[in-house]
Design a protein around this motif. Structure first.
Motif, PDB file in Angstrom:
ATOM      1  N   ARG A 161      48.689  37.191  31.583  1.00  0.00           N
ATOM      2  CA  ARG A 161      48.370  38.591  31.312  1.00  0.00           C
ATOM      3  C   ARG A 161      47.181  38.681  30.348  1.00  0.00           C
ATOM      4  O   ARG A 161      46.256  39.456  30.569  1.00  0.00           O
ATOM      5  CB  ARG A 161      49.594  39.301  30.729  1.00  0.00           C
ATOM      6  CG  ARG A 161      49.423  40.799  30.585  1.00  0.00           C
ATOM      7  CD  ARG A 161      50.715  41.461  30.112  1.00  0.00           C
ATOM      8  NE  ARG A 161      51.750  41.325  31.147  1.00  0.00           N
ATOM      9  CZ  ARG A 161      52.961  40.820  30.935  1.00  0.00           C
ATOM     10  NH1 ARG A 161      53.327  40.408  29.750  1.00  0.00           N
ATOM     11  NH2 ARG A 161      53.830  40.737  31.920  1.00  0.00           N
ATOM     12  N   GLU A 162      47.213  37.874  29.307  1.00  0.00           N
ATOM     13  CA  GLU A 162      46.121  37.854  28.327  1.00  0.00           C
ATOM     14  C   GLU A 162      44.807  37.431  28.994  1.00  0.00           C
ATOM     15  O   GLU A 162      43.758  38.031  28.755  1.00  0.00           O
ATOM     16  CB  GLU A 162      46.473  36.885  27.197  1.00  0.00           C
ATOM     17  CG  GLU A 162      45.457  36.798  26.101  1.00  0.00           C
ATOM     18  CD  GLU A 162      45.889  35.796  25.042  1.00  0.00           C
ATOM     19  OE1 GLU A 162      45.090  34.892  24.728  1.00  0.00           O
ATOM     20  OE2 GLU A 162      47.028  35.921  24.536  1.00  0.00           O
ATOM     21  N   HIS A 163      44.871  36.422  29.833  1.00  0.00           N
ATOM     22  CA  HIS A 163      43.670  35.954  30.543  1.00  0.00           C
ATOM     23  C   HIS A 163      43.113  37.055  31.446  1.00  0.00           C
ATOM     24  O   HIS A 163      41.902  37.267  31.503  1.00  0.00           O
ATOM     25  CB  HIS A 163      43.987  34.706  31.365  1.00  0.00           C
ATOM     26  CG  HIS A 163      42.826  34.208  32.160  1.00  0.00           C
ATOM     27  ND1 HIS A 163      41.791  33.505  31.583  1.00  0.00           N
ATOM     28  CD2 HIS A 163      42.522  34.330  33.483  1.00  0.00           C
ATOM     29  CE1 HIS A 163      40.894  33.209  32.513  1.00  0.00           C
ATOM     30  NE2 HIS A 163      41.328  33.692  33.672  1.00  0.00           N
ATOM     31  N   ARG A 164      43.982  37.748  32.147  1.00  0.00           N
ATOM     32  CA  ARG A 164      43.538  38.827  33.037  1.00  0.00           C
ATOM     33  C   ARG A 164      42.919  39.978  32.264  1.00  0.00           C
ATOM     34  O   ARG A 164      41.986  40.611  32.743  1.00  0.00           O
ATOM     35  CB  ARG A 164      44.695  39.322  33.897  1.00  0.00           C
ATOM     36  CG  ARG A 164      45.045  38.356  34.995  1.00  0.00           C
ATOM     37  CD  ARG A 164      46.114  38.909  35.890  1.00  0.00           C
ATOM     38  NE  ARG A 164      46.403  37.967  36.956  1.00  0.00           N
ATOM     39  CZ  ARG A 164      47.475  38.033  37.721  1.00  0.00           C
ATOM     40  NH1 ARG A 164      48.359  38.989  37.537  1.00  0.00           N
ATOM     41  NH2 ARG A 164      47.667  37.136  38.671  1.00  0.00           N
ATOM     42  N   GLU A 165      43.444  40.262  31.070  1.00  0.00           N
ATOM     43  CA  GLU A 165      42.867  41.323  30.246  1.00  0.00           C
ATOM     44  C   GLU A 165      41.483  40.936  29.743  1.00  0.00           C
ATOM     45  O   GLU A 165      40.590  41.768  29.663  1.00  0.00           O
ATOM     46  CB  GLU A 165      43.786  41.631  29.060  1.00  0.00           C
ATOM     47  CG  GLU A 165      45.056  42.360  29.449  1.00  0.00           C
ATOM     48  CD  GLU A 165      46.060  42.481  28.317  1.00  0.00           C
ATOM     49  OE1 GLU A 165      45.799  41.985  27.190  1.00  0.00           O
ATOM     50  OE2 GLU A 165      47.135  43.057  28.554  1.00  0.00           O
ATOM     51  N   GLN A 166      41.302  39.660  29.411  1.00  0.00           N
ATOM     52  CA  GLN A 166      40.016  39.184  28.918  1.00  0.00           C
ATOM     53  C   GLN A 166      39.009  38.965  30.042  1.00  0.00           C
ATOM     54  O   GLN A 166      37.811  38.996  29.814  1.00  0.00           O
ATOM     55  CB  GLN A 166      40.187  37.884  28.128  1.00  0.00           C
ATOM     56  CG  GLN A 166      40.948  38.072  26.841  1.00  0.00           C
ATOM     57  CD  GLN A 166      41.240  36.749  26.139  1.00  0.00           C
ATOM     58  OE1 GLN A 166      40.947  35.679  26.654  1.00  0.00           O
ATOM     59  NE2 GLN A 166      41.835  36.838  24.960  1.00  0.00           N
ATOM     60  N   HIS A 167      39.491  38.713  31.245  1.00  0.00           N
ATOM     61  CA  HIS A 167      38.627  38.435  32.392  1.00  0.00           C
ATOM     62  C   HIS A 167      39.060  39.290  33.582  1.00  0.00           C
ATOM     63  O   HIS A 167      39.636  38.771  34.540  1.00  0.00           O
ATOM     64  CB  HIS A 167      38.693  36.951  32.771  1.00  0.00           C
ATOM     65  CG  HIS A 167      38.340  36.035  31.661  1.00  0.00           C
ATOM     66  ND1 HIS A 167      39.278  35.533  30.795  1.00  0.00           N
ATOM     67  CD2 HIS A 167      37.147  35.545  31.258  1.00  0.00           C
ATOM     68  CE1 HIS A 167      38.689  34.759  29.909  1.00  0.00           C
ATOM     69  NE2 HIS A 167      37.398  34.749  30.162  1.00  0.00           N
ATOM     70  N   PRO A 168      38.787  40.591  33.535  1.00  0.00           N
ATOM     71  CA  PRO A 168      39.215  41.445  34.645  1.00  0.00           C
ATOM     72  C   PRO A 168      38.485  41.060  35.935  1.00  0.00           C
ATOM     73  O   PRO A 168      37.360  40.548  35.891  1.00  0.00           O
ATOM     74  CB  PRO A 168      38.830  42.859  34.202  1.00  0.00           C
ATOM     75  CG  PRO A 168      37.865  42.684  33.093  1.00  0.00           C
ATOM     76  CD  PRO A 168      38.071  41.321  32.515  1.00  0.00           C
ATOM     77  N   PRO A 169      39.132  41.290  37.072  1.00  0.00           N
ATOM     78  CA  PRO A 169      38.498  40.937  38.347  1.00  0.00           C
ATOM     79  C   PRO A 169      37.218  41.757  38.545  1.00  0.00           C
ATOM     80  O   PRO A 169      37.138  42.917  38.160  1.00  0.00           O
ATOM     81  CB  PRO A 169      39.545  41.285  39.402  1.00  0.00           C
ATOM     82  CG  PRO A 169      40.606  42.044  38.721  1.00  0.00           C
ATOM     83  CD  PRO A 169      40.436  41.886  37.252  1.00  0.00           C
ATOM     84  N   GLN A 171      34.762  43.948  40.542  1.00  0.00           N
ATOM     85  CA  GLN A 171      34.837  44.882  41.662  1.00  0.00           C
ATOM     86  C   GLN A 171      33.664  44.645  42.605  1.00  0.00           C
ATOM     87  O   GLN A 171      32.517  44.645  42.168  1.00  0.00           O
ATOM     88  CB  GLN A 171      34.812  46.328  41.159  1.00  0.00           C
ATOM     89  CG  GLN A 171      35.983  46.706  40.290  1.00  0.00           C
ATOM     90  CD  GLN A 171      37.286  46.769  41.065  1.00  0.00           C
ATOM     91  OE1 GLN A 171      37.297  47.054  42.250  1.00  0.00           O
ATOM     92  NE2 GLN A 171      38.387  46.486  40.398  1.00  0.00           N
TER      93      GLN A 171
END
Length: 174
Positions: A161-169, A171
């Motif tokens: 979750r932390e990684h996804r917040e720091q590195h959003p996909p 678009q």
């Protein structure tokens, strides 16, 4: 203070021993990585997570070197069987969300029955391996194992979750 240093040093040695031991038992099997699942090729990420899991569980359960030597092969066997059950269930017709509006009562009943059967298989496996773990470890350590598994899973989810917040996909533009 010296006692804590000695305890920490002993724990570090235990974790190192466990990882080394497991590298020869679990990871060195031809065609298998991590939990012993065939074909896991995630560029070393799976192996790194597996090593962290081993160290985490070893520390939380407070396994002695002698306990670890006997415990980890049995635990890896359990994980492989648990993974196979999950894979078989996911490959069955029950794994996708059906269109309930087009489902007959008979089809719905069959899916419910299959779900109960799969849950029972999992509980039977768990019961079998809790008995095996209790033959290796004191009951208190088996309880600690359950907590350690849950805590490690939560830690992985939090890191993801932390990684996804720091590195959003990114678009993609249309």
């Amino acid at each position: 203070m010296k006692t804590n240093h000695v305890r920490t040093s002993a724990l570090s040695k235990l974790i190192t021993f466990t990882i080394l031991f497991l590298s020869f038992t679990a990871f060195a099997q031809p065609g298998k990585t991590g939990h012993g699942y065939p074909g896991n090729q995630a560029g070393g990420k799976h192996e790194k997570i597996e090593a962290q899991r081993i160290a985490f569980i070893t520390q939380k359960v407070e396994l002695t070197p002698d306990e670890a030597k006997v415990f980890w092969p049995v635990y890896n066997e359990y994980e492989t069987k648990r993974h196979d059950l999950k894979k078989n269930f996911n490959n069955s017709d029950n794994s996708h969300k059906p269109d309930y509006s087009k489902m007959t009562e008979k089809e719905a009943s069959q899916i419910l029955d299959n779900q109960i059967t799969e849950a029972q298989k999992y509980m039977d496996l768990r019961k079998e391996y809790v008995a095996k773990f209790r033959s290796i470890l004191p009951a208190v350590k088996v309880l600690k194992l359950q907590d350690a598994e849950r805590d490690f899973q939560k830690m992985l989810i939090d890191k993801l979750r932390e990684h996804r917040e720091q590195h959003p996909p990114v678009q993609k533009s249309k």
